[in-house]
Design a protein around this motif. Structure first.
Motif, PDB file in Angstrom:
ATOM      1  N   GLU A 194       1.965   1.696  -3.523  1.00  0.00           N
ATOM      2  CA  GLU A 194       0.851   2.152  -4.361  1.00  0.00           C
ATOM      3  C   GLU A 194       0.579   3.643  -4.146  1.00  0.00           C
ATOM      4  O   GLU A 194       0.341   4.379  -5.111  1.00  0.00           O
ATOM      5  CB  GLU A 194      -0.409   1.345  -4.040  1.00  0.00           C
ATOM      6  N   MET A 195       0.614   4.085  -2.891  1.00  0.00           N
ATOM      7  CA  MET A 195       0.380   5.499  -2.613  1.00  0.00           C
ATOM      8  C   MET A 195       1.473   6.359  -3.241  1.00  0.00           C
ATOM      9  O   MET A 195       1.195   7.427  -3.808  1.00  0.00           O
ATOM     10  CB  MET A 195       0.326   5.740  -1.101  1.00  0.00           C
TER      11      MET A 195
ATOM     12  N   GLU B 208       3.207   5.694  -5.873  1.00  0.00           N
ATOM     13  CA  GLU B 208       3.000   5.712  -7.322  1.00  0.00           C
ATOM     14  C   GLU B 208       1.853   6.642  -7.704  1.00  0.00           C
ATOM     15  O   GLU B 208       1.941   7.377  -8.702  1.00  0.00           O
ATOM     16  CB  GLU B 208       2.718   4.301  -7.818  1.00  0.00           C
ATOM     17  N   LEU B 209       0.788   6.638  -6.914  1.00  0.00           N
ATOM     18  CA  LEU B 209      -0.332   7.534  -7.178  1.00  0.00           C
ATOM     19  C   LEU B 209       0.086   8.996  -7.075  1.00  0.00           C
ATOM     20  O   LEU B 209      -0.324   9.836  -7.891  1.00  0.00           O
ATOM     21  CB  LEU B 209      -1.468   7.255  -6.189  1.00  0.00           C
TER      22      LEU B 209
ATOM     23  N   THR C 191     -10.856  10.144  -3.702  1.00  0.00           N
ATOM     24  CA  THR C 191     -11.066   8.987  -4.577  1.00  0.00           C
ATOM     25  C   THR C 191     -10.502   7.716  -3.970  1.00  0.00           C
ATOM     26  O   THR C 191     -11.158   6.669  -3.935  1.00  0.00           O
ATOM     27  CB  THR C 191     -10.421   9.241  -5.946  1.00  0.00           C
ATOM     28  N   ARG C 192      -9.271   7.802  -3.479  1.00  0.00           N
ATOM     29  CA  ARG C 192      -8.623   6.632  -2.880  1.00  0.00           C
ATOM     30  C   ARG C 192      -9.352   6.189  -1.615  1.00  0.00           C
ATOM     31  O   ARG C 192      -9.502   4.994  -1.353  1.00  0.00           O
ATOM     32  CB  ARG C 192      -7.170   6.971  -2.561  1.00  0.00           C
TER      33      ARG C 192
ATOM     34  N   GLU D  52       0.817  -1.210   0.000  1.00  0.00           N
ATOM     35  CA  GLU D  52       0.000   0.000   0.000  1.00  0.00           C
ATOM     36  C   GLU D  52       0.852   1.262   0.000  1.00  0.00           C
ATOM     37  O   GLU D  52       0.502   2.258  -0.637  1.00  0.00           O
ATOM     38  CB  GLU D  52      -0.956   0.006   1.193  1.00  0.00           C
TER      39      GLU D  52
ATOM     40  N   LEU E  88      -7.224  13.171  -5.015  1.00  0.00           N
ATOM     41  CA  LEU E  88      -6.603  11.855  -4.850  1.00  0.00           C
ATOM     42  C   LEU E  88      -7.069  11.201  -3.553  1.00  0.00           C
ATOM     43  O   LEU E  88      -7.440  10.018  -3.532  1.00  0.00           O
ATOM     44  CB  LEU E  88      -5.078  11.997  -4.871  1.00  0.00           C
TER      45      LEU E  88
ATOM     46  N   ASP F 122       2.158   9.920 -10.096  1.00  0.00           N
ATOM     47  CA  ASP F 122       1.320  10.082 -11.285  1.00  0.00           C
ATOM     48  C   ASP F 122       0.501  11.373 -11.207  1.00  0.00           C
ATOM     49  O   ASP F 122       0.346  12.080 -12.218  1.00  0.00           O
ATOM     50  CB  ASP F 122       0.372   8.887 -11.431  1.00  0.00           C
ATOM     51  N   THR F 123      -0.025  11.662 -10.017  1.00  0.00           N
ATOM     52  CA  THR F 123      -0.857  12.856  -9.845  1.00  0.00           C
ATOM     53  C   THR F 123      -0.062  14.133 -10.081  1.00  0.00           C
ATOM     54  O   THR F 123      -0.584  15.122 -10.603  1.00  0.00           O
ATOM     55  CB  THR F 123      -1.479  12.867  -8.436  1.00  0.00           C
TER      56      THR F 123
END
Length: 220
Positions: free
Chosen positions: A136-137, A139-140, A207-208, A133, A204, A143-144
């Protein structure tokens, strides 16, 4: 909604008495049903290793605004914080509130400031033992904010035993640390990018949060 105006207004209340607040170890907080807990331990001045360290300006205003707009819990210092060495010795209001909110299972995002001289806009600290996790955070976030300079890990990896991220992980909670340069948090010097950070990161988080809570509900 004028995000930069809101940041300035919130920061004005945190900056009273030259960022010393009204009383030692005071806090401000808000609980929410969201998946995340945003913290700003350096929103006001603090004592560390016998020396006074100055506030990371706009971090407290940032977590308060992000938490409010994205429906997430938040916690910030609101007065000069006393010196401490070990987490298990702490009994101040910030530690007690942090434990209470972590007990509710929220995922921690600790927000602090970093000087512009280091070069990047955002540093994401995931520690030396990141779980899926955390990755993943990170990477988000990358990307954001792909059009900004974002660095994950490295010099600002938040591995200090005094960091809120490290403590949260030691309790079993998921956690990352975000270090923001002035370009992402100072609405006076950087009104466009500070407002853009709040807008994008708030979206972000919302949504997450909805996705993670829906996933958790299926596991019950």
């Amino acid at each position: 909604m004028d995000l930069t105006r809101d940041l300035r207004m919130l920061e004005a209340s945190l900056s009273r008495n030259f960022y010393n607040g009204d009383s030692l170890d005071a806090i401000r907080q808000s609980k929410a049903d969201g998946y995340f807990l945003l913290t700003a331990p350096h929103a006001t001045n603090r004592w560390s290793d016998g020396r006074r360290k100055f506030a990371d300006q706009y971090t407290g205003a940032m977590v308060q605004l992000l938490g409010t707009t994205a429906g997430q819990g938040w916690l910030a210092s609101d007065g000069i914080s006393s010196d401490w060495t070990y987490w298990d010795e702490r009994s101040d209001l910030f530690k007690l509130a942090l434990d209470d909110m972590l007990d509710e299972g929220q995922y921690l995002i600790n927000v602090v400031g970093v000087s512009a001289r280091h070069g990047a806009d955002i540093y994401v600290g995931i520690g030396n033992d990141p779980r899926e996790e955390e990755l993943e955070m990170a990477e988000l976030i990358e990307d954001t904010f792909a059009d900004f300079h974002v660095i994950t890990g490295g010099q600002f990896n938040a591995v200090s035993p005094k960091s809120v991220r490290s403590y949260a992980r030691s309790t079993g909670s998921g956690a990352i640390q975000i270090e923001l340069a002035p370009s992402m948090r100072d609405p006076l010097e950087h009104p466009d990018t500070a407002g853009e950070f709040v807008l994008r990161f708030g979206e972000l988080l919302a949504t997450r949060s909805a996705r993670c809570m829906a996933k958790d509900s299926l596991l019950v």
